[in-house]
Every structure is written in C-alpha cells, then in structure tokens.
Design a protein around this motif. Structure first.
Motif, PDB file in Angstrom:
ATOM      1  N   GLY A  92      37.389  51.909  38.220  1.00 19.27           N
ATOM      2  CA  GLY A  92      37.233  50.501  38.713  1.00 19.27           C
ATOM      3  C   GLY A  92      38.089  49.523  38.292  1.00 19.27           C
ATOM      4  N   ILE A  93      38.599  48.795  39.053  1.00 25.56           N
ATOM      5  CA  ILE A  93      39.463  47.726  38.615  1.00 25.56           C
ATOM      6  C   ILE A  93      38.994  46.181  39.026  1.00 25.56           C
ATOM      7  N   ASP A  94      39.141  45.507  38.013  1.00 25.89           N
ATOM      8  CA  ASP A  94      38.886  43.902  38.515  1.00 25.89           C
ATOM      9  C   ASP A  94      40.082  42.914  37.851  1.00 25.89           C
ATOM     10  N   MET A  95      40.316  42.097  38.449  1.00 30.73           N
ATOM     11  CA  MET A  95      41.461  41.069  37.857  1.00 30.73           C
ATOM     12  C   MET A  95      40.978  40.303  36.467  1.00 30.73           C
ATOM     13  N   LYS A  96      39.515  40.320  36.424  1.00 29.39           N
ATOM     14  CA  LYS A  96      38.988  39.546  35.566  1.00 29.39           C
ATOM     15  C   LYS A  96      38.598  40.377  34.344  1.00 29.39           C
ATOM     16  N   GLU A  97      38.885  39.940  33.132  1.00 28.32           N
ATOM     17  CA  GLU A  97      38.716  40.861  31.698  1.00 28.32           C
ATOM     18  C   GLU A  97      37.437  40.847  31.524  1.00 28.32           C
TER      19      GLU A  97
ATOM     20  N   SER B 161      46.848  38.287  43.157  1.00 25.92           N
ATOM     21  CA  SER B 161      47.013  37.865  44.680  1.00 25.92           C
ATOM     22  C   SER B 161      45.864  37.194  44.907  1.00 25.92           C
ATOM     23  N   THR B 162      44.802  36.891  44.156  1.00 23.95           N
ATOM     24  CA  THR B 162      43.690  36.017  44.582  1.00 23.95           C
ATOM     25  C   THR B 162      43.840  34.743  43.417  1.00 23.95           C
ATOM     26  N   PRO B 163      44.845  33.737  43.803  1.00 21.87           N
ATOM     27  CA  PRO B 163      44.886  32.862  42.656  1.00 21.87           C
ATOM     28  C   PRO B 163      43.879  31.879  42.778  1.00 21.87           C
TER      29      PRO B 163
ATOM     30  N   ASN C 156      27.772  46.854  38.838  1.00 22.26           N
ATOM     31  CA  ASN C 156      26.307  47.281  39.171  1.00 22.26           C
ATOM     32  C   ASN C 156      26.379  48.378  40.296  1.00 22.26           C
ATOM     33  N   ILE C 157      27.349  48.292  41.190  1.00 21.56           N
ATOM     34  CA  ILE C 157      27.525  49.242  42.183  1.00 21.56           C
ATOM     35  C   ILE C 157      28.053  50.486  41.567  1.00 21.56           C
ATOM     36  N   SER C 158      29.153  50.132  40.728  1.00 22.74           N
ATOM     37  CA  SER C 158      29.989  50.993  40.117  1.00 22.74           C
ATOM     38  C   SER C 158      29.353  52.332  39.566  1.00 22.74           C
TER      39      SER C 158
ATOM     40  N   ARG D 152      23.626  36.896  40.189  1.00 25.54           N
ATOM     41  CA  ARG D 152      23.554  37.168  41.534  1.00 25.54           C
ATOM     42  C   ARG D 152      24.164  38.742  41.996  1.00 25.54           C
ATOM     43  N   LEU D 153      25.009  39.214  41.340  1.00 26.59           N
ATOM     44  CA  LEU D 153      25.626  40.547  41.761  1.00 26.59           C
ATOM     45  C   LEU D 153      24.427  41.621  41.119  1.00 26.59           C
ATOM     46  N   SER D 154      23.806  41.129  40.119  1.00 27.53           N
ATOM     47  CA  SER D 154      22.922  42.234  39.422  1.00 27.53           C
ATOM     48  C   SER D 154      21.853  42.942  40.760  1.00 27.53           C
TER      49      SER D 154
ATOM     50  N   ALA E  87      43.315  44.856  36.541  1.00 27.87           N
ATOM     51  CA  ALA E  87      44.548  45.119  37.319  1.00 27.87           C
ATOM     52  C   ALA E  87      44.290  44.238  38.802  1.00 27.87           C
ATOM     53  N   ASP E  88      45.482  44.024  39.253  1.00 30.36           N
ATOM     54  CA  ASP E  88      45.507  43.174  40.399  1.00 30.36           C
ATOM     55  C   ASP E  88      45.335  44.281  41.583  1.00 30.36           C
ATOM     56  N   ALA E  89      44.627  43.881  42.662  1.00 27.94           N
ATOM     57  CA  ALA E  89      44.410  45.030  43.719  1.00 27.94           C
ATOM     58  C   ALA E  89      45.772  45.014  44.547  1.00 27.94           C
TER      59      ALA E  89
ATOM     60  N   VAL F 272      37.501  48.909  43.949  1.00 28.60           N
ATOM     61  CA  VAL F 272      38.437  47.882  43.682  1.00 28.60           C
ATOM     62  C   VAL F 272      37.556  46.314  43.821  1.00 28.60           C
ATOM     63  N   GLY F 273      37.772  45.575  42.910  1.00 30.32           N
ATOM     64  CA  GLY F 273      37.144  44.291  42.687  1.00 30.32           C
ATOM     65  C   GLY F 273      35.885  44.638  42.141  1.00 30.32           C
ATOM     66  N   CYS F 274      35.808  45.474  41.205  1.00 35.98           N
ATOM     67  CA  CYS F 274      34.463  46.079  41.062  1.00 35.98           C
ATOM     68  C   CYS F 274      33.339  45.214  40.331  1.00 35.98           C
ATOM     69  N   GLY F 275      33.736  43.938  39.583  1.00 34.98           N
ATOM     70  CA  GLY F 275      33.131  42.960  38.907  1.00 34.98           C
ATOM     71  C   GLY F 275      32.233  43.649  37.930  1.00 34.98           C
ATOM     72  N   PRO F 276      30.929  43.154  37.661  1.00 30.98           N
ATOM     73  CA  PRO F 276      30.323  43.674  36.277  1.00 30.98           C
ATOM     74  C   PRO F 276      29.781  45.251  36.673  1.00 30.98           C
TER      75      PRO F 276
ATOM     76  N   SER G  18      32.336  42.630  48.861  1.00 28.76           N
ATOM     77  CA  SER G  18      32.346  41.600  48.346  1.00 28.76           C
ATOM     78  C   SER G  18      33.462  41.012  47.735  1.00 28.76           C
ATOM     79  N   PHE G  19      34.730  41.715  48.256  1.00 31.54           N
ATOM     80  CA  PHE G  19      36.031  41.669  47.475  1.00 31.54           C
ATOM     81  C   PHE G  19      37.055  41.225  48.540  1.00 31.54           C
ATOM     82  N   LEU G  20      37.101  41.958  49.466  1.00 31.04           N
ATOM     83  CA  LEU G  20      38.134  41.585  50.651  1.00 31.04           C
ATOM     84  C   LEU G  20      38.343  40.265  51.083  1.00 31.04           C
ATOM     85  N   MET G  21      36.935  39.611  51.095  1.00 28.06           N
ATOM     86  CA  MET G  21      36.801  38.142  51.604  1.00 28.06           C
ATOM     87  C   MET G  21      37.532  37.124  50.642  1.00 28.06           C
ATOM     88  N   HIS G  22      37.881  37.603  49.332  1.00 30.07           N
ATOM     89  CA  HIS G  22      38.430  36.751  48.418  1.00 30.07           C
ATOM     90  C   HIS G  22      40.118  36.744  48.418  1.00 30.07           C
ATOM     91  N   VAL G  23      40.686  37.997  48.850  1.00 32.23           N
ATOM     92  CA  VAL G  23      42.034  38.062  48.629  1.00 32.23           C
ATOM     93  C   VAL G  23      42.605  37.478  49.905  1.00 32.23           C
TER      94      VAL G  23
HETATM   95  C1  LIG Z   1      32.095  38.688  44.340  1.00 32.03           C
HETATM   96  S1  LIG Z   1      32.690  39.708  43.034  1.00 32.03           S
HETATM   97  C2  LIG Z   1      32.135  41.443  43.630  1.00 32.03           C
HETATM   98  C3  LIG Z   1      32.062  42.366  42.549  1.00 32.03           C
HETATM   99  C4  LIG Z   1      31.507  43.689  42.979  1.00 32.03           C
HETATM  100  N1  LIG Z   1      32.326  44.319  43.959  1.00 32.03           N
HETATM  101  C5  LIG Z   1      30.069  43.308  43.536  1.00 32.03           C
HETATM  102  O1  LIG Z   1      29.868  43.477  44.754  1.00 32.03           O
HETATM  103  O2  LIG Z   1      29.144  43.563  42.604  1.00 32.03           O
HETATM  104  C6  LIG Z   1      34.445  39.660  43.466  1.00 32.03           C
HETATM  105  C7  LIG Z   1      35.267  40.364  42.414  1.00 32.03           C
HETATM  106  O3  LIG Z   1      36.547  40.721  42.992  1.00 32.03           O
HETATM  107  C8  LIG Z   1      37.594  40.394  42.006  1.00 32.03           C
HETATM  108  N2  LIG Z   1      38.909  40.086  42.585  1.00 32.03           N
HETATM  109  C9  LIG Z   1      39.180  39.059  43.517  1.00 32.03           C
HETATM  110  N3  LIG Z   1      40.539  39.240  43.694  1.00 32.03           N
HETATM  111  C10 LIG Z   1      41.045  40.309  43.153  1.00 32.03           C
HETATM  112  C11 LIG Z   1      42.451  40.883  42.970  1.00 32.03           C
HETATM  113  N4  LIG Z   1      43.341  40.676  43.767  1.00 32.03           N
HETATM  114  N5  LIG Z   1      42.313  42.048  42.025  1.00 32.03           N
HETATM  115  C12 LIG Z   1      41.389  42.473  41.522  1.00 32.03           C
HETATM  116  N6  LIG Z   1      40.371  41.885  41.583  1.00 32.03           N
HETATM  117  C13 LIG Z   1      39.903  40.851  42.186  1.00 32.03           C
HETATM  118  C14 LIG Z   1      36.831  39.198  41.242  1.00 32.03           C
HETATM  119  O4  LIG Z   1      37.465  39.074  39.781  1.00 32.03           O
HETATM  120  C15 LIG Z   1      35.492  39.707  41.424  1.00 32.03           C
HETATM  121  O5  LIG Z   1      35.124  40.076  40.096  1.00 32.03           O
END
Ligand SMILES: C[S@@+](CC[C@H](N)C(=O)[O-])C[C@H]1O[C@@H](n2cnc3c(N)ncnc32)[C@H](O)[C@@H]1O
Length: 274
Positions: A72-77, A9-11, A56-58, A24-26, A100-102, A50-54, A119-124
């Motif tokens: 924690g879930i993220d769309m990127k392995e 859902s974030t193509p 650091n906050i998790s 930057r996320l560190s 997983a996809d959010a 949701v959208g846990c990234g690497p 820093s996740f909702l802004m991307h979806v």
């Molecule tokens: C800017 S990073 C933020 C990561 C972490 N939350 C942080 O603040 O350190 C945004 C993350 O959201 C994930 N993401 C974006 N859209 C997503 C979706 N639809 N489902 C799951 N993860 C998604 C991206 O893969 C990316 O790792």
C-alpha cells in the motif's frame, strides 16, 4: 482545509486528515467496497493499493492475496502509519506500506498482478498520468480496479434548508483544487483512453437510513463544511459564511428527522493491461 504541505502530484488535497475524515473511511471494507475486484483476486497474487489511506480496505485485500505480497502507498505519512497499525493488529504479515507519490511509484515495470484505487483518482489532478504510471507497474494481463464517487448523484432527503446545495459547493472547491468530483462516471472512458482492455464499469449506492447512520453522516458533512470547504469556498466566492451556517443548522435538524435518508453513488471499473 486543502493540504498544501506535500510536494506531490496532489498539491491540494481537499479532504484533509482530521479524525472525522479518517473515521469516515472506517466504513469501507474490501468485502463491501471492493467486491467487484475481490472476485478477480487469488492467493499468491502481488497487489498494490494506491492512495491506501488508513488501510481499512487494504487489510481485506491483503487477506485475499495472502501469502502473496500486498503493498500500500499513500502520500501522507500519518495515513501510512495508521495502515501499518491496522495490518499489524490484524496479523497481515504479507502487507507492506510506504509513503510515495502515485505518479512516481517505487516499483519496477510489470511487477503487480493487480492494482486497486478507492476514492483516490478523484483527488489527483492529472488522471491520465496516474493511470499511465499504474499501467507501467502492472504485469501484462494484470487487473486494475477503481471505485470513485459520483458527487452529482449524491442526495440527502428531505432537502431541509436546501441541504443538497452543499454538494455543489463541495464540488466547486474540489474542482478548484484540481479534483474530479464525478470521476466515478468517467472511469470506463479514462481506462479505455489509457489503453486498458476488457474495461467493464459497474456501480453501487452507499446509504444512510438509521438514526445512528444519519448522525454519523451529519457529523461528517459538518466536518467537510467546517473543516475542509468553508474557508476555500468563501475565498473563491462560491458561498458565504451565512450560507454555511444555515446549511450546518439544517444538517442538525435533518439528522433527527424520522424520514431522513441519504445516499452516495459510486462508479466502479475493472480493466486489464494488454
Ligand atoms: C479519500 S482517501 C481514500 C483512502 C482509501 N483508499 C479508502 O478509500 O479508505 C484518499 C487518499 O489518497 C491519498 N492521495 C491523494 N493523492 C495522492 C498521490 N498523488 N499520491 C499518493 N497518495 C495520494 C491521500 O493522502 C488520501 O489518503
């Protein structure tokens, strides 16, 4: 570069996953960047990031709810792998991560006491769909906490070579990718619209004001200019290669300026599932 490799859902994920993006996320930790939510967490809670990234906050969130379950879930392995490593290194045995996809969270209804987004909702692209899915997996009375940027209120001073024009270019690219660059100021409205109650918004300022911090920010902004924004912005007619070159040169001058100071604005919001 936009990441078009995922059927999610974030193509078009604007930021990419290069080392500079992960680095930057560190800077983020649960203690500093999820403090508004940490006050509502207790040991034994079940929490989803949701959208846990690497991660650091998790890891800090996992500590706050231990021995409760942290997921924690993220769309990127690649990001999920980094998060698993961070949790293992820190001994967070209550933490689980998965790809997983959010919009299709792999959890039953009414399952979590708390959900976190940073820093996740802004991307979806479809904010209301993702909030509905988060609400589905929250228990009645469960808390959602989100913290998102307000790019319109970012600044770099002094504005050498009109450096701040970069934010307008960045925002235009992200919006073209379906993102929401000012999600931080919309959170209270979107949470209320999604049916959350006891919705309270706050905010924070993230600053860069020492030589090492201005150098770190310059490196990151140059990565965003070169690594994620330039080709897309030029293709969309938003900027030119000459303008990007000039902004990059200005950033190099700015980071050495003894008065250099920059700040990013963040909106934070808490809401409860009724
Ligand atoms: C800017 S990073 C933020 C990561 C972490 N939350 C942080 O603040 O350190 C945004 C993350 O959201 C994930 N993401 C974006 N859209 C997503 C979706 N639809 N489902 C799951 N993860 C998604 C991206 O893969 C990316 O790792």
């Amino acid at each position: 570069m936009a990441d078009n490799t995922q059927e999610t859902s974030t193509p078009d994920y604007t930021m990419g996953y290069e080392d500079s993006a992960v680095e930057r996320l560190s800077r983020f930790t649960a203690e500093t960047d999820a403090a508004y939510l940490m006050a509502h967490l207790e040991p034994g809670m079940r929490l989803l990031d949701v959208g846990c990234g690497p991660g650091n906050i998790s890891v800090g969130l996992a500590s706050a709810v231990a021995p409760g379950e942290f997921h924690g879930i993220d769309m990127k392995e690649s990001q999920v792998e980094l998060a698993i490593t961070a949790a293992n290194d820190g001994g967070h045995s209550n933490a689980r991560f998965q790809v997983a996809d959010a919009l299709y969270l792999p959890f039953p209804d009414n399952h979590f006491d708390a959900v976190h987004c940073h820093s996740f909702l802004m991307h979806v692209p479809d904010t209301m769909a993702v909030l509905a899915e988060i609400k589905r997996v929250l228990k009645e009375g469960g808390v959602l906490g989100a913290r998102e940027p307000i790019v319109e209120k970012f600044f770099i001073e002094p504005d050498i070579g009109h450096l701040n024009k970069f934010w307008a270019i960045f925002s235009a690219v992200m919006i073209a990718n379906g993102g929401h660059t000012d999600m931080g100021k919309e959170l209270r409205a979107r949470f209320s619209e999604a049916g959350f109650v006891k919705v309270v918004a706050t905010g924070a300022l993230e600053t860069w004001g020492s030589p090492s911090e201005t150098a770190t920010l310059a490196e990151y902004v140059e990565y965003v200019m070169r690594g994620t924004v330039d080709d897309q912005a030029i293709a969309h007619g938003i900027t030119t290669k000459d303008e990007i070159d000039a902004l990059q040169e200005a950033m190099e001058v700015w980071k050495e300026d003894p008065g250099a100071f920059a700040a990013f604005s963040w909106g934070e919001c808490l809401g409860r599932k009724p």
